[in-house]
Design a protein around this motif. Sequence first.
Motif, PDB file in Angstrom:
ATOM      1  N   PRO A   1     -17.001 -43.088 -24.986  1.00  0.00           N
ATOM      2  CA  PRO A   1     -16.242 -43.582 -26.142  1.00  0.00           C
ATOM      3  C   PRO A   1     -14.954 -42.803 -26.366  1.00  0.00           C
ATOM      4  CG  PRO A   1     -18.036 -42.202 -26.898  1.00  0.00           C
ATOM      5  CD  PRO A   1     -18.179 -42.296 -25.402  1.00  0.00           C
ATOM      6  N   ARG A   2     -14.142 -42.723 -25.343  1.00  0.00           N
ATOM      7  CA  ARG A   2     -12.853 -42.036 -25.411  1.00  0.00           C
ATOM      8  C   ARG A   2     -11.847 -42.830 -24.603  1.00  0.00           C
ATOM      9  NH1 ARG A   2     -13.307 -35.641 -24.369  1.00  0.00           N
ATOM     10  NH2 ARG A   2     -11.072 -36.077 -24.231  1.00  0.00           N
ATOM     11  N   LEU A   3     -10.691 -43.069 -25.175  1.00  0.00           N
ATOM     12  CA  LEU A   3      -9.696 -43.885 -24.507  1.00  0.00           C
ATOM     13  C   LEU A   3      -9.023 -43.160 -23.352  1.00  0.00           C
ATOM     14  CD1 LEU A   3      -8.056 -45.712 -27.546  1.00  0.00           C
ATOM     15  CD2 LEU A   3      -9.955 -46.447 -26.082  1.00  0.00           C
ATOM     16  N   ASP A   4      -9.192 -41.833 -23.273  1.00  0.00           N
ATOM     17  CA  ASP A   4      -8.618 -41.092 -22.158  1.00  0.00           C
ATOM     18  C   ASP A   4      -9.632 -40.863 -21.043  1.00  0.00           C
ATOM     19  OD1 ASP A   4     -10.200 -39.355 -23.586  1.00  0.00           O
ATOM     20  OD2 ASP A   4      -8.822 -37.658 -23.453  1.00  0.00           O
ATOM     21  N   ARG A   5     -10.816 -41.503 -21.113  1.00  0.00           N
ATOM     22  CA  ARG A   5     -11.822 -41.399 -20.060  1.00  0.00           C
ATOM     23  C   ARG A   5     -12.140 -42.814 -19.591  1.00  0.00           C
ATOM     24  NH1 ARG A   5      -9.968 -37.255 -20.483  1.00  0.00           N
ATOM     25  NH2 ARG A   5     -10.918 -35.239 -21.021  1.00  0.00           N
ATOM     26  N   THR A   6     -11.350 -43.290 -18.649  1.00  0.00           N
ATOM     27  CA  THR A   6     -11.387 -44.696 -18.268  1.00  0.00           C
ATOM     28  C   THR A   6     -12.181 -44.916 -16.982  1.00  0.00           C
ATOM     29  OG1 THR A   6      -9.328 -44.496 -17.018  1.00  0.00           O
ATOM     30  CG2 THR A   6      -9.146 -45.094 -19.331  1.00  0.00           C
ATOM     31  N   LEU A   7     -12.541 -46.173 -16.768  1.00  0.00           N
ATOM     32  CA  LEU A   7     -13.102 -46.634 -15.496  1.00  0.00           C
ATOM     33  C   LEU A   7     -12.158 -47.666 -14.894  1.00  0.00           C
ATOM     34  CD1 LEU A   7     -16.936 -47.243 -16.071  1.00  0.00           C
ATOM     35  CD2 LEU A   7     -15.842 -45.333 -14.871  1.00  0.00           C
ATOM     36  N   ASP A   8     -11.991 -47.595 -13.565  1.00  0.00           N
ATOM     37  CA  ASP A   8     -11.151 -48.565 -12.874  1.00  0.00           C
ATOM     38  C   ASP A   8     -11.911 -49.861 -12.626  1.00  0.00           C
ATOM     39  OD1 ASP A   8      -9.119 -46.746 -12.738  1.00  0.00           O
ATOM     40  OD2 ASP A   8      -9.462 -46.185 -10.649  1.00  0.00           O
TER      41      ASP A   8
ATOM     42  N   VAL B   1     -22.214 -47.801 -23.885  1.00  0.00           N
ATOM     43  CA  VAL B   1     -21.191 -46.848 -24.300  1.00  0.00           C
ATOM     44  C   VAL B   1     -21.886 -45.641 -24.891  1.00  0.00           C
ATOM     45  CG1 VAL B   1     -19.162 -46.456 -25.754  1.00  0.00           C
ATOM     46  CG2 VAL B   1     -19.588 -48.737 -24.801  1.00  0.00           C
ATOM     47  N   ALA B   2     -21.604 -44.459 -24.371  1.00  0.00           N
ATOM     48  CA  ALA B   2     -22.215 -43.237 -24.897  1.00  0.00           C
ATOM     49  C   ALA B   2     -21.488 -42.035 -24.348  1.00  0.00           C
ATOM     50  CB  ALA B   2     -23.698 -43.162 -24.548  1.00  0.00           C
ATOM     51  N   ALA B   3     -21.572 -40.920 -25.051  1.00  0.00           N
ATOM     52  CA  ALA B   3     -20.993 -39.668 -24.579  1.00  0.00           C
ATOM     53  C   ALA B   3     -21.803 -39.075 -23.442  1.00  0.00           C
ATOM     54  CB  ALA B   3     -20.898 -38.666 -25.728  1.00  0.00           C
ATOM     55  N   ASP B   4     -23.042 -39.521 -23.292  1.00  0.00           N
ATOM     56  CA  ASP B   4     -23.978 -38.964 -22.319  1.00  0.00           C
ATOM     57  C   ASP B   4     -24.693 -40.139 -21.654  1.00  0.00           C
ATOM     58  OD1 ASP B   4     -26.636 -38.156 -21.380  1.00  0.00           O
ATOM     59  OD2 ASP B   4     -26.204 -36.210 -22.275  1.00  0.00           O
TER      60      ASP B   4
END
Length: 812
Positions: free
Chosen positions: A671-678, A753-756
Amino acid sequence: MRRVSAIVTLAALAALAAVGRDARADAPARPLVRHLVSPSRARSSALVDPEGRVPMLVRVPAADDPRAHGLLPVAPGLGAIHLAPGDVEAFAAAHPALTLTTAPPRRTQLDYSGNNWTNASSFRKAAGVDGTGVVVGILDTGVDVSHADFRDANGKSRIAWLLRREPPLGRHPELEARFGCTDPAQSPCAIYSSVELDELIAAGSPPGDTSGHGTHVAAIAAGNGGLSVTKKPRYVGVAPGATLVVAAPSSEGFSDPDILNAARFIFDRADALGLPAVINASLGSEFGPHDGTSELERGLAAMIGEDAPGRAVVVAAGNDGQLYESARGDGPYGIHTEVRVSRHGVTRVPIVSPGASGTIVGAGFVWLTFDPEDEVDVALEGPLGASIGFVGPGDDRGHRGDEVVAGVINGQIGDGYLPEGTNGAIVSWSGTWPASEEIAVVLRGDGHAKLWLTATGGAGYGNGLGLMFPRARRSGTIAVPASHPELIAVGCTVNRRSWPMLEGAVLVLAELEPDDVCSFSAAGPNALGVMKPDLVAPGMNLVSAMSRSVDPRTSDAPIFASSVCPAETQYCYVVDETHAVSSGTSMSAPQVAGAMALLLQRDPSLTQRKLLQLLQASVAQPTGALPFQVAAGPGRLDLARTLDLLEGGTLGVEASAARSFWNLGGDYLRPRLDRTLDGVVELRDEEGRVVGSVPPGELEVRAVNARVVKPITRVAPGLWRFSVAGEAVPAGTLATVEVRHRGVSLGKRTLPVAADPWLADGRLVAAGGCAASPYAETTRLSFGSWGCVALGWLAARRRTVTSSRARPRSRR
């Protein structure tokens, strides 16, 4: 299929503590980069070369010539030197401006194809190419020079140049000096031209390949099947007319300095021949940050690029994607996991040895990568009391006991062991301990930790599964150097499930599904969210050349030995007198390297990026069940439409929803916009042709509980990219990503969606306050989940979330 430790378990650190430490002390050690090997144990350490020295990569200031520091230049900004263990610290002290690094040996990516899938022979016929005028460089264990697949119709060697780790010959003194062969501070090596190789073939004493790996790999890329006037060659490589340049810096493990020097040799010889070149490096390990910042990856990437047309590097994705089911309920077991570290608790990541018994004599190694802003303390709960209290960022500590030595390096410490630009830690232990001992890496602070595990000796596969994480993940198992964004990483698909054995019967492995992703093939993304592998290719059960040194009828070499052989035969992997079956991403990578050689014959000016775009834009969607989409990348190598892309042939106009496809590079969103998936989209028309372009707005990405961070963008005809990230929603909330063309869905992906990832999967979550003690009172949960030190309570709950991760399957 069985899991072979020589592939996926790698040499680890043998001694990390400073010399002279008290066995029960827990005080700062001297910088561990200078003490990775105890001088008294040098010969038994997995970090030293065959001469008992530590191979070091040394980064020098941009204006410096590495030779001025007594180093061999191996890549832009990098020099190499092999130092006796007792000389490492003195060298570092004498050169304070230099950064020294070392690493355990990289291993070949062998697991314990043909035209049907890749359309290589059809491409050769249509394009009128066979790799002639292109160098295929094999960076591997060597080749059996006498094998017919590497000789022309006149019996002459197709290998233009060969570098081998052995005493120098003196036939090419200038070259041997240039590549450090005669330098006592480097690896010894001999250099052969085709003239010497032909002489040795005629004399009956040509160089061989005692591993067999390089021979098998080389023939997949460029073998000619053994030219014969009496019969048509059957097992032909992708580029059978290519010129071979082989660099064999080792027959087993490969040091990073030797890998870079070998790559430099291949490109140098190609330049001398005036030919474009593609290097295949079917090797790697889990040692490194997995974000492209390791010195090995940076060194290889510096040899290619937009300013180096006619050069390419292809690497194997790795074979550590296998997960193993657990009877204890704490699985799946594997070599990689991720965990959120909360400032409100202490996180304990257990390490177990499933199925092991008795005493383990070996070593274990864990690399941790954190986000750039994270601040995480790291501790080791080692075997037999070899424990190290919390080590903060920028610090290191060691422990030396009677049976086990151990160490922790956290962050970019003064002597620069961790590569510049990464935030991470290294934990290791070595010695003798009971198999029943549970080990743990313990974390506190605030951050997100990705962990990769390596084992050696009796700690590896063989005594049970070897060292493993419970709650392991397939996603993120891409190897180093395959994790670098600019290096072309190739994963594995199933080539065949049956083949004719030498004895005449046909062996059938009914449980396999052709054109499925191999169960062991490593998956992305890399630590930065970049999609990996870059594509997949046939690699399981490939028939290729068999070195005379590893024929199982006369040799104990393991490469073609098999536990799946029926009772009536011992040699079921041998298909004729000179060819045999093997598997691994090692066998997938040379398929792509050979394909690139064909493209370079048509256009020698192609760059690495353009070559990859051509192959990615024309991939096919694997036709198997595809339970492991995260390991599939954009798709499988297929040259059927590549010529149209290369030379402006007929392209499709109207995209077909039934024939088009797309994929995401991971299986959960943070849940962070700076941690993306292609994400990658492949558009095809009703006839399967690549769709050249679509008007703006016709192709869109829709997301629920996620955000499209980078909008969908055309990269090449038929190929579009985008990236997504999770919104700030409650842990375990499901996000939906959908690609639509003219309002028609091309498919949806639902992922948590999760931090972990364990919150995402709805697994048991431990939470609570934390004790003041670093970790000694950490709660040991019987089910092996992550533990948290609790002052007064331990809350647990189970979330009812449908996981997008496939059920792990055992591979034996």
